[in-house]
Design a protein around this motif. Sequence first.
Motif, mmCIF file in Angstrom:
data_model
loop_
_atom_site.group_PDB
_atom_site.id
_atom_site.type_symbol
_atom_site.label_atom_id
_atom_site.label_comp_id
_atom_site.label_asym_id
_atom_site.label_seq_id
_atom_site.Cartn_x
_atom_site.Cartn_y
_atom_site.Cartn_z
ATOM 1 N N THR A 1 6.963 -23.597 2.941
ATOM 2 C CA THR A 1 6.058 -22.518 3.348
ATOM 3 C C THR A 1 6.752 -21.165 3.292
ATOM 4 O OG1 THR A 1 4.853 -24.030 4.804
ATOM 5 C CG2 THR A 1 4.614 -21.672 5.234
ATOM 6 N N ALA A 2 7.983 -21.112 3.790
ATOM 7 C CA ALA A 2 8.715 -19.846 3.826
ATOM 8 C C ALA A 2 8.941 -19.295 2.422
ATOM 9 C CB ALA A 2 10.056 -20.049 4.537
ATOM 10 N N TRP A 3 9.384 -20.124 1.508
ATOM 11 C CA TRP A 3 9.683 -19.628 0.167
ATOM 12 C C TRP A 3 8.411 -19.377 -0.627
ATOM 13 C CZ3 TRP A 3 14.147 -17.618 -1.110
ATOM 14 C CH2 TRP A 3 15.271 -17.972 -0.361
ATOM 15 N N THR A 4 7.313 -20.040 -0.312
ATOM 16 C CA THR A 4 6.047 -19.744 -0.995
ATOM 17 C C THR A 4 5.528 -18.365 -0.593
ATOM 18 O OG1 THR A 4 5.470 -22.091 -1.118
ATOM 19 C CG2 THR A 4 3.671 -20.495 -1.321
ATOM 20 N N TYR A 5 5.436 -18.143 0.727
ATOM 21 C CA TYR A 5 4.984 -16.832 1.207
ATOM 22 C C TYR A 5 5.988 -15.745 0.831
ATOM 23 C CZ TYR A 5 1.017 -18.475 4.014
ATOM 24 O OH TYR A 5 -0.184 -18.991 4.424
ATOM 25 N N GLY A 6 7.279 -16.059 1.004
ATOM 26 C CA GLY A 6 8.294 -15.063 0.693
ATOM 27 C C GLY A 6 8.333 -14.712 -0.786
ATOM 28 N N GLY A 7 8.173 -15.726 -1.643
ATOM 29 C CA GLY A 7 8.161 -15.444 -3.076
ATOM 30 C C GLY A 7 6.977 -14.590 -3.484
ATOM 31 N N ALA A 8 5.809 -14.885 -2.897
ATOM 32 C CA ALA A 8 4.624 -14.087 -3.224
ATOM 33 C C ALA A 8 4.789 -12.648 -2.752
ATOM 34 C CB ALA A 8 3.388 -14.726 -2.583
ATOM 35 N N ALA A 9 5.302 -12.463 -1.519
ATOM 36 C CA ALA A 9 5.505 -11.103 -1.009
ATOM 37 C C ALA A 9 6.516 -10.345 -1.853
ATOM 38 C CB ALA A 9 5.967 -11.175 0.450
ATOM 39 N N THR A 10 7.595 -11.013 -2.236
ATOM 40 C CA THR A 10 8.616 -10.362 -3.062
ATOM 41 C C THR A 10 8.052 -9.966 -4.425
ATOM 42 O OG1 THR A 10 10.343 -11.654 -1.969
ATOM 43 C CG2 THR A 10 10.905 -10.641 -4.072
ATOM 44 N N ALA A 11 7.268 -10.861 -5.028
ATOM 45 C CA ALA A 11 6.682 -10.557 -6.336
ATOM 46 C C ALA A 11 5.749 -9.348 -6.259
ATOM 47 C CB ALA A 11 5.929 -11.776 -6.855
ATOM 48 N N LEU A 12 4.924 -9.274 -5.190
ATOM 49 C CA LEU A 12 4.021 -8.128 -5.045
ATOM 50 C C LEU A 12 4.786 -6.830 -4.857
ATOM 51 C CD1 LEU A 12 1.246 -9.668 -2.745
ATOM 52 C CD2 LEU A 12 1.039 -9.042 -5.161
ATOM 53 N N VAL A 13 5.808 -6.857 -4.009
ATOM 54 C CA VAL A 13 6.577 -5.625 -3.768
ATOM 55 C C VAL A 13 7.300 -5.186 -5.033
ATOM 56 C CG1 VAL A 13 8.513 -4.652 -2.481
ATOM 57 C CG2 VAL A 13 6.816 -6.061 -1.314
ATOM 58 N N VAL A 14 7.887 -6.134 -5.767
ATOM 59 C CA VAL A 14 8.594 -5.786 -7.008
ATOM 60 C C VAL A 14 7.615 -5.238 -8.039
ATOM 61 C CG1 VAL A 14 9.851 -6.777 -8.965
ATOM 62 C CG2 VAL A 14 10.489 -7.382 -6.630
ATOM 63 N N ALA A 15 6.428 -5.839 -8.123
ATOM 64 C CA ALA A 15 5.436 -5.345 -9.081
ATOM 65 C C ALA A 15 5.034 -3.912 -8.767
ATOM 66 C CB ALA A 15 4.205 -6.260 -9.062
ATOM 67 N N VAL A 16 4.838 -3.602 -7.488
ATOM 68 C CA VAL A 16 4.491 -2.236 -7.099
ATOM 69 C C VAL A 16 5.653 -1.292 -7.369
ATOM 70 C CG1 VAL A 16 3.914 -0.763 -5.128
ATOM 71 C CG2 VAL A 16 2.781 -2.971 -5.404
ATOM 72 N N ALA A 17 6.887 -1.773 -7.126
ATOM 73 C CA ALA A 17 8.055 -0.917 -7.364
ATOM 74 C C ALA A 17 8.218 -0.581 -8.841
ATOM 75 C CB ALA A 17 9.314 -1.615 -6.840
ATOM 76 N N THR B 1 0.829 -1.205 0.000
ATOM 77 C CA THR B 1 0.000 0.000 0.000
ATOM 78 C C THR B 1 0.866 1.258 0.000
ATOM 79 O OG1 THR B 1 -1.724 -1.186 1.211
ATOM 80 C CG2 THR B 1 -1.836 1.222 1.213
ATOM 81 N N THR B 2 1.906 1.233 0.806
ATOM 82 C CA THR B 2 2.804 2.389 0.843
ATOM 83 C C THR B 2 3.476 2.590 -0.508
ATOM 84 O OG1 THR B 2 3.208 1.984 3.188
ATOM 85 C CG2 THR B 2 4.763 3.413 2.055
ATOM 86 N N GLY B 3 3.934 1.487 -1.125
ATOM 87 C CA GLY B 3 4.551 1.622 -2.454
ATOM 88 C C GLY B 3 3.562 2.077 -3.496
ATOM 89 N N GLY B 4 2.312 1.633 -3.376
ATOM 90 C CA GLY B 4 1.303 2.076 -4.334
ATOM 91 C C GLY B 4 1.007 3.558 -4.229
ATOM 92 N N MET B 5 1.266 4.154 -3.073
ATOM 93 C CA MET B 5 1.054 5.588 -2.895
ATOM 94 C C MET B 5 2.188 6.402 -3.493
ATOM 95 S SD MET B 5 -0.341 5.537 1.042
ATOM 96 C CE MET B 5 -0.249 7.315 1.189
ATOM 97 N N GLY B 6 3.205 5.719 -4.017
ATOM 98 C CA GLY B 6 4.286 6.439 -4.678
ATOM 99 C C GLY B 6 5.543 6.583 -3.853
ATOM 100 N N TYR B 7 5.601 5.944 -2.717
ATOM 101 C CA TYR B 7 6.793 6.045 -1.887
ATOM 102 C C TYR B 7 7.895 5.143 -2.435
ATOM 103 C CZ TYR B 7 4.299 8.717 1.641
ATOM 104 O OH TYR B 7 3.603 9.699 2.302
ATOM 105 N N LEU B 8 9.120 5.592 -2.255
ATOM 106 C CA LEU B 8 10.279 4.845 -2.740
ATOM 107 C C LEU B 8 10.518 3.630 -1.836
ATOM 108 C CD1 LEU B 8 12.597 4.890 -4.835
ATOM 109 C CD2 LEU B 8 13.963 6.124 -3.131
ATOM 110 N N MET B 9 10.677 2.446 -2.471
ATOM 111 C CA MET B 9 10.853 1.205 -1.723
ATOM 112 C C MET B 9 12.289 1.075 -1.200
ATOM 113 S SD MET B 9 7.983 -0.641 -1.620
ATOM 114 C CE MET B 9 7.355 0.939 -1.065
ATOM 115 N N THR B 10 12.565 1.832 -0.150
ATOM 116 C CA THR B 10 13.894 1.798 0.461
ATOM 117 C C THR B 10 13.930 0.716 1.550
ATOM 118 O OG1 THR B 10 13.265 3.413 2.141
ATOM 119 C CG2 THR B 10 14.149 4.277 0.042
#
Length: 404
Positions: free
Chosen positions: A110-126, A79-88
């Motif tokens: 489990t870790a890499w499934t959740y982690g991969g999904a979170a990483t993909a979402l953050v990268v897509a927003v970035a 949400t923060t990245g979608g508002m235009g904030y820099l993903m620092t």
Amino acid sequence: MAARLEQYADRRPWLTDGAIVLALLGGAILGANLATPDGDRPKNVWVAEVLAVVACLALFRARQHPRITVVVTTACVVTTGGMGYLMTPLLLAPLMVALYWLAARTSSATAWTYGGAATALVVAVAIGFHIDGSVLLRTVGPALWLLLPLALGSRSQLHHAYLDAVRARAEYAERTREEEARLRVAGERMRIARELHDVVAHHMAVANAQAGTAAHMLDISTETSRKLLADLQGTTSNGMLELRATIGVLRHADGADADTLEPTPGLAQLPALLEACRSAGLTVDLQTAGAARELQPGVDLTAFRIIQEALTNATKHSATPKASLQLAYDASRLTIRVSNETSDASSRREDHGGYGIIGMRERAKAVGGHLEINGSSTGFEVLTSLPLHIGPPALPYIATEPGR
């Protein structure tokens, strides 16, 4: 130093998590107020600050509920990245901590499934909808920052699993040592019981027979009674000496005062044993087949104790004052046969077996030999086969049969 800090963190998790949350909250608020490289700053900074507070507070449950914590922090960061904030890294820090606990507390899948999904979402927003020359930098940076805690958490889980395995092996080794010590103690108790039984039972049986014969002959032949009483004194004296020697061996097992102890009994003491039986009223017919061989100490003691116990039984239960002892030597074994005539009642008693017979079997088995008991309405026989050379030692056999 690191180990002490980790132990301190494990002992006080709430205090540790509180310090981490405060540090991350300060960094997240600072990251929300940073301007872009062009000098632009998104509006509604307070919304980003509220999202940072929610993401940081969610970390208090990261140890107990790592999956939910990852979902909450991912939503706040996206949400923060979608508002235009820099993903620092300052804004990604709460999600990074959540991913670390996810990798440390759950399975790798489990870790890499959740982690991969979170990483993909953050990268897509970035990346957003603007593809320019900085897209690689905006993509690789967040991806690497989020994959790093997953790797560190997996390594921490492997480290703790290794420590648990080492601890389990140490506990198993300790239990094994304790079990081995108990077996050794049980075996030593059985050895002590056999020695004391052989010493006390034999001499007491012979002394009882001598005393009874002396009392019977007192009015018939004073000279014979006097000789029997003298033999009785010698029997009891020898019994006390052998008992003292046995207890001395047990008391000085480390070899101290070894010169003061009697030699270990063996077939060399067989003439004295037969003389004691004769004085108790039992005549033993000794027959030897084959050339006598020098026996190892363990076999020599075993042979003597088995003969001693068998003749003690014959002294108590024989229907006639006679017994037969046969020693047969061959290339590899010594065969011992002790037989005597018995009454029906005594034969039935022998058939049940007792501590004396059990002890003979244990002694024979301990040196790799074999013992058989053959009883009938007219006779009783102890047949033993012992090796001339002892092989590898066997585990102690603990008898539980009823005694005689």
